[in-house]
Design an enzyme around this catalytic site. Structure first.
Site, PDB file in Angstrom:
ATOM      1  N   ARG A  99       0.849  -1.196   0.000  1.00 59.24           N
ATOM      2  CA  ARG A  99       0.000   0.000   0.000  1.00 59.24           C
ATOM      3  C   ARG A  99       0.885   1.247   0.000  1.00 59.24           C
ATOM      4  O   ARG A  99       1.769   1.385   0.854  1.00 59.24           O
ATOM      5  CB  ARG A  99      -0.896  -0.009   1.252  1.00 59.24           C
ATOM      6  CG  ARG A  99      -1.717   1.244   1.379  1.00 59.24           C
ATOM      7  CD  ARG A  99      -2.649   1.278   2.591  1.00 59.24           C
ATOM      8  NE  ARG A  99      -3.226   2.604   2.646  1.00 59.24           N
ATOM      9  CZ  ARG A  99      -3.373   3.334   3.740  1.00 59.24           C
ATOM     10  NH1 ARG A  99      -3.043   2.847   4.928  1.00 59.24           N
ATOM     11  NH2 ARG A  99      -3.876   4.537   3.671  1.00 59.24           N
ATOM     12  N   HIS A 159      -3.038  11.072   1.103  1.00 55.98           N
ATOM     13  CA  HIS A 159      -2.522  10.769   2.441  1.00 55.98           C
ATOM     14  C   HIS A 159      -1.922  12.060   3.017  1.00 55.98           C
ATOM     15  O   HIS A 159      -0.706  12.238   3.083  1.00 55.98           O
ATOM     16  CB  HIS A 159      -1.493   9.647   2.372  1.00 55.98           C
ATOM     17  CG  HIS A 159      -1.237   8.962   3.683  1.00 55.98           C
ATOM     18  ND1 HIS A 159      -1.363   7.594   3.866  1.00 55.98           N
ATOM     19  CD2 HIS A 159      -0.848   9.443   4.887  1.00 55.98           C
ATOM     20  CE1 HIS A 159      -1.061   7.274   5.110  1.00 55.98           C
ATOM     21  NE2 HIS A 159      -0.729   8.383   5.765  1.00 55.98           N
ATOM     22  N   GLU A 204      -7.468   8.378   6.603  1.00 52.10           N
ATOM     23  CA  GLU A 204      -7.761   8.930   7.924  1.00 52.10           C
ATOM     24  C   GLU A 204      -8.343  10.347   7.890  1.00 52.10           C
ATOM     25  O   GLU A 204      -7.698  11.303   8.367  1.00 52.10           O
ATOM     26  CB  GLU A 204      -6.507   8.871   8.798  1.00 52.10           C
ATOM     27  CG  GLU A 204      -5.978   7.452   8.936  1.00 52.10           C
ATOM     28  CD  GLU A 204      -4.835   7.318   9.928  1.00 52.10           C
ATOM     29  OE1 GLU A 204      -4.316   8.348  10.386  1.00 52.10           O
ATOM     30  OE2 GLU A 204      -4.484   6.172  10.271  1.00 52.10           O
ATOM     31  N   ASN A 346      -7.435   1.389  10.081  1.00 52.46           N
ATOM     32  CA  ASN A 346      -6.100   1.625  10.639  1.00 52.46           C
ATOM     33  C   ASN A 346      -6.225   1.607  12.160  1.00 52.46           C
ATOM     34  O   ASN A 346      -6.941   2.431  12.735  1.00 52.46           O
ATOM     35  CB  ASN A 346      -5.550   2.987  10.210  1.00 52.46           C
ATOM     36  CG  ASN A 346      -5.325   3.083   8.700  1.00 52.46           C
ATOM     37  OD1 ASN A 346      -5.468   2.102   7.975  1.00 52.46           O
ATOM     38  ND2 ASN A 346      -4.978   4.270   8.237  1.00 52.46           N
ATOM     39  N   TYR A 348      -4.206   1.450  15.960  1.00 52.92           N
ATOM     40  CA  TYR A 348      -2.955   1.551  16.715  1.00 52.92           C
ATOM     41  C   TYR A 348      -3.114   1.327  18.208  1.00 52.92           C
ATOM     42  O   TYR A 348      -2.255   0.748  18.851  1.00 52.92           O
ATOM     43  CB  TYR A 348      -2.297   2.922  16.488  1.00 52.92           C
ATOM     44  CG  TYR A 348      -1.682   3.042  15.109  1.00 52.92           C
ATOM     45  CD1 TYR A 348      -0.391   2.606  14.856  1.00 52.92           C
ATOM     46  CD2 TYR A 348      -2.425   3.547  14.046  1.00 52.92           C
ATOM     47  CE1 TYR A 348       0.167   2.691  13.590  1.00 52.92           C
ATOM     48  CE2 TYR A 348      -1.879   3.631  12.766  1.00 52.92           C
ATOM     49  CZ  TYR A 348      -0.588   3.201  12.550  1.00 52.92           C
ATOM     50  OH  TYR A 348      -0.044   3.268  11.288  1.00 52.92           O
ATOM     51  N   GLU A 415      -3.468  -0.433   8.231  1.00 49.74           N
ATOM     52  CA  GLU A 415      -2.306   0.040   8.997  1.00 49.74           C
ATOM     53  C   GLU A 415      -2.372  -0.522  10.405  1.00 49.74           C
ATOM     54  O   GLU A 415      -3.439  -0.506  11.039  1.00 49.74           O
ATOM     55  CB  GLU A 415      -2.281   1.574   9.141  1.00 49.74           C
ATOM     56  CG  GLU A 415      -1.749   2.313   7.961  1.00 49.74           C
ATOM     57  CD  GLU A 415      -1.695   3.821   8.206  1.00 49.74           C
ATOM     58  OE1 GLU A 415      -1.397   4.253   9.345  1.00 49.74           O
ATOM     59  OE2 GLU A 415      -1.966   4.549   7.250  1.00 49.74           O
TER      60      GLU A 415
HETATM   61  C1  BGC Z   1      -0.981   7.529   9.481  1.00 46.41           C
HETATM   62  C2  BGC Z   1       0.472   7.365   9.135  1.00 46.41           C
HETATM   63  C3  BGC Z   1       1.314   7.528  10.394  1.00 46.41           C
HETATM   64  C4  BGC Z   1       0.906   6.444  11.370  1.00 46.41           C
HETATM   65  C5  BGC Z   1       1.704   6.422  12.669  1.00 46.41           C
HETATM   66  C6  BGC Z   1      -1.393   6.892  10.779  1.00 46.41           C
HETATM   67  O1  BGC Z   1      -2.211   7.789  11.446  1.00 46.41           O
HETATM   68  O2  BGC Z   1      -1.786   7.107   8.411  1.00 46.41           O
HETATM   69  O3  BGC Z   1       0.803   8.285   8.152  1.00 46.41           O
HETATM   70  O4  BGC Z   1       2.652   7.540  10.140  1.00 46.41           O
HETATM   71  O5  BGC Z   1      -0.441   6.618  11.713  1.00 46.41           O
HETATM   72  O6  BGC Z   1       1.517   7.591  13.376  1.00 46.41           O
END
Ligand code: BGC
Length: 512
Positions: A99, A159, A204, A346, A348, A415
């Site tokens: 991607r 992006h 995002e 995405n 995290y 992501e």
């Molecule tokens: C984004 C990336 C970023 C990653 C880590 C995501 O919000 O798409 O561009 O580097 O998080 O922070």
């Protein structure tokens, strides 16, 4: 084979489900194994061969300590000239999918299709135009070489790097950008859609809106609390939906591809699970991030009810004549509803959430939410990002939530990753442990919760320009030495382990 414990000492895994052990099963056949990058974060060549400026060029060049050590993406990983090095990394991992994003102003320097940055088209005085790479040719090369190596390209149109000329006209707060995005999207579908079958319109939108137009900590740095994020999000949704329709009516029959939008979200747990106020606040936390975009696009063309009532009440209290949340017309709702061919997520981190009474607050999205984030001290934090509490089981819960709320869509995790801090050790054993636990949770989501999860993309292929953290925060599977002019890429241990998982299509060798 030795089985790993399902609940580790820090409680990073979800509870044991009977005797089921994710180390014992394979990922489904045809599972997409990927890694992701974005143009501004890796390409460099910020003004090479006719490229126009984007908001990130402007933002970083203005300095002012908004980015770590005032670093920029001017050179970054140099991928614009070092694509072959990136391809080597992709092949070394055995990725099935890659991607990456297109730089709008590299392809269309003034943002419009009036001038296309392509070999033979020279807008500036230079002896030999033929010597240049130029935008279209660069991405042609990337796409063609991926396909020649059996790797499926997944292409993000946008992006974070809006051409500066549109920001000068109001950026995402303006309808001009919505229209321009559609022309740009159509140009990309027409130019690359014979070979690209997976498209992500916008990465995002939450981050663009909240950090770009509310808090102003990311480009374009606009601080309009309580207004800017809602207005830009409104236009980002309209822009996405318009581009999806353009694909649907003009290109789908011939190109047979899929178009979606990448939505980021935390998972949220009530701080006190027994307290109904905290439970409701946790729901609002997800509503003001994921559902803000997913409800209109996947369900009914409109914002979540809780968001509408919350912003309306808060606006009234603040004496605003109307809600600060814009409204879609009935026609727009019809146009927006159902404009995604898969769910691109995405993920995290996860937050503990506590109800917060914001009766007397100034307008802002955060205040409207009335939900306070509390850090759980038992969760480890990724070394390179203070915001990234490591909670693999939060991903499983979020996936189940998406399945239940959004009609059981096909989902790709576009992501997920963990950062190291600079200087980063090549032996990143602990980081791989985070990946391994995350992959276990994904297997539970697939086989126990029956989520239709089709693929997983690590953020990121390479250490790169991590927005306001510059090069201090390293998300790559490959280390990049930014002090060396050749920008050498060297695999972290995680890269070797990830390659093994991909080759085995499972966490242990028995699945090979
Ligand atoms: C984004 C990336 C970023 C990653 C880590 C995501 O919000 O798409 O561009 O580097 O998080 O922070």
């Amino acid at each position: 084979m030795a089985s790993a414990p399902l609940v580790d000492s820090r409680g990073l895994s979800s509870p044991v489900d009977g005797d089921w052990n994710p180390e014992d099963v394979s990922f489904p056949e045809q599972f997409a194994w990927g890694a992701a990058t974005a143009a501004y974060q890796i390409e460099g060549g910020w003004d090479a061969d006719g490229k126009g400026p984007s908001v990130w060029d402007t933002f970083t060049h203005q300095g002012g300590d908004r980015v770590f050590k005032n670093q920029t993406g001017d050179v970054a990983c140099g991928s614009y000239t070092l694509w072959e090095e990136d391809l080597k990394c992709i092949k070394q991992l055995g990725l099935t999918h890659y991607r990456f994003s297109l730089s709008w102003s590299r392809l269309l320097p003034d943002g419009t299709t009036g001038f296309i940055n392509q070999k033979g088209n020279c807008s500036f005085k230079i002896e030999s135009c033929a010597a240049l790479i130029q935008g279209v040719d660069y991405y042609d090369k990337v796409i063609d070489s991926l396909l020649a190596n059996g790797v499926t390209p997944v292409v993000t149109l946008y992006h974070f790097d809006l051409p500066q000329c549109f920001e000068d006209q109001g950026g995402w707060r303006s309808d001009t950008t919505v229209k321009a995005f559609d022309s740009y999207a159509q140009f990309c579908f027409k130019t690359f859609g014979d070979r690209v079958k997976f498209w992500i319109t916008i990465n995002e939108p939450y981050v663009v809106a909240e950090f770009g137009y509310e808090k102003g900590i990311m480009a374009p740095g606009v601080k309009e609390p309580g207004v800017g994020a809602y207005l830009s999000a409104h236009n980002l949704i309209r822009a996405h939906a318009t581009a999806w329709h353009s694909y649907d009516t003009l290109f789908r029959a011939k190109q047979a591809g899929f178009v979606s939008i990448a939505l980021n979200s935390d998972w949220a747990e009530p701080l006190n699970p027994a307290d109904p106020a905290d439970q409701a606040a946790a729901k609002r936390h997800v509503a003001f991030c994921l559902d803000w975009f997913a409800t209109p696009i996947f369900l009914d063309g409109d914002y979540p009810a809780i968001m509408k009532s919350q912003v309306s009440v808060m606006s009234k209290r603040q004496g605003c004549p109307a809600s600060r949340l814009p409204e879609f017309t009935e026609e727009e709702k019809m146009m927006i509803k159902g404009t995604a061919d898969f769910f691109s997520l995405n993920y995290y981190t996860t937050r503990r959430i506590k109800h917060q009474d914001n009766t007397h607050s100034q307008p802002s999205v955060t205040a409207d939410k009335e939900a306070e984030q509390v850090t759980d001290p038992s969760w480890p934090v990724a070394a390179g990002s203070s915001w990234l509490a490591v909670v693999p089981w939060g991903l499983r819960r979020l996936l189940k939530y998406i399945k239940d709320t959004y009609n059981h869509p096909l989902i790709y995790i576009t992501e997920n990753g963990f950062s190291l801090s600079d200087p980063a050790p090549l032996d990143d054993t602990q980081r791989w442990e985070y990946f391994r636990l995350t992959l276990q949770e994904i297997l539970k989501a697939i086989y126990i919760d029956r989520v239709q999860l089709k693929g997983y993309f690590v953020w990121s292929l390479l250490d790169n320009f991590e927005w306001t953290a510059g090069y201090s925060s390293r998300f790559g599977l490959f280390h990049v030495d930014f002090n060396h002019s050749a920008l050498p890429r060297v695999p972290y241990k995680s890269a070797t382990e990830y390659a093994r998982v991909i080759a085995n299509n499972g966490l242990t060798a028995s699945h090979g």
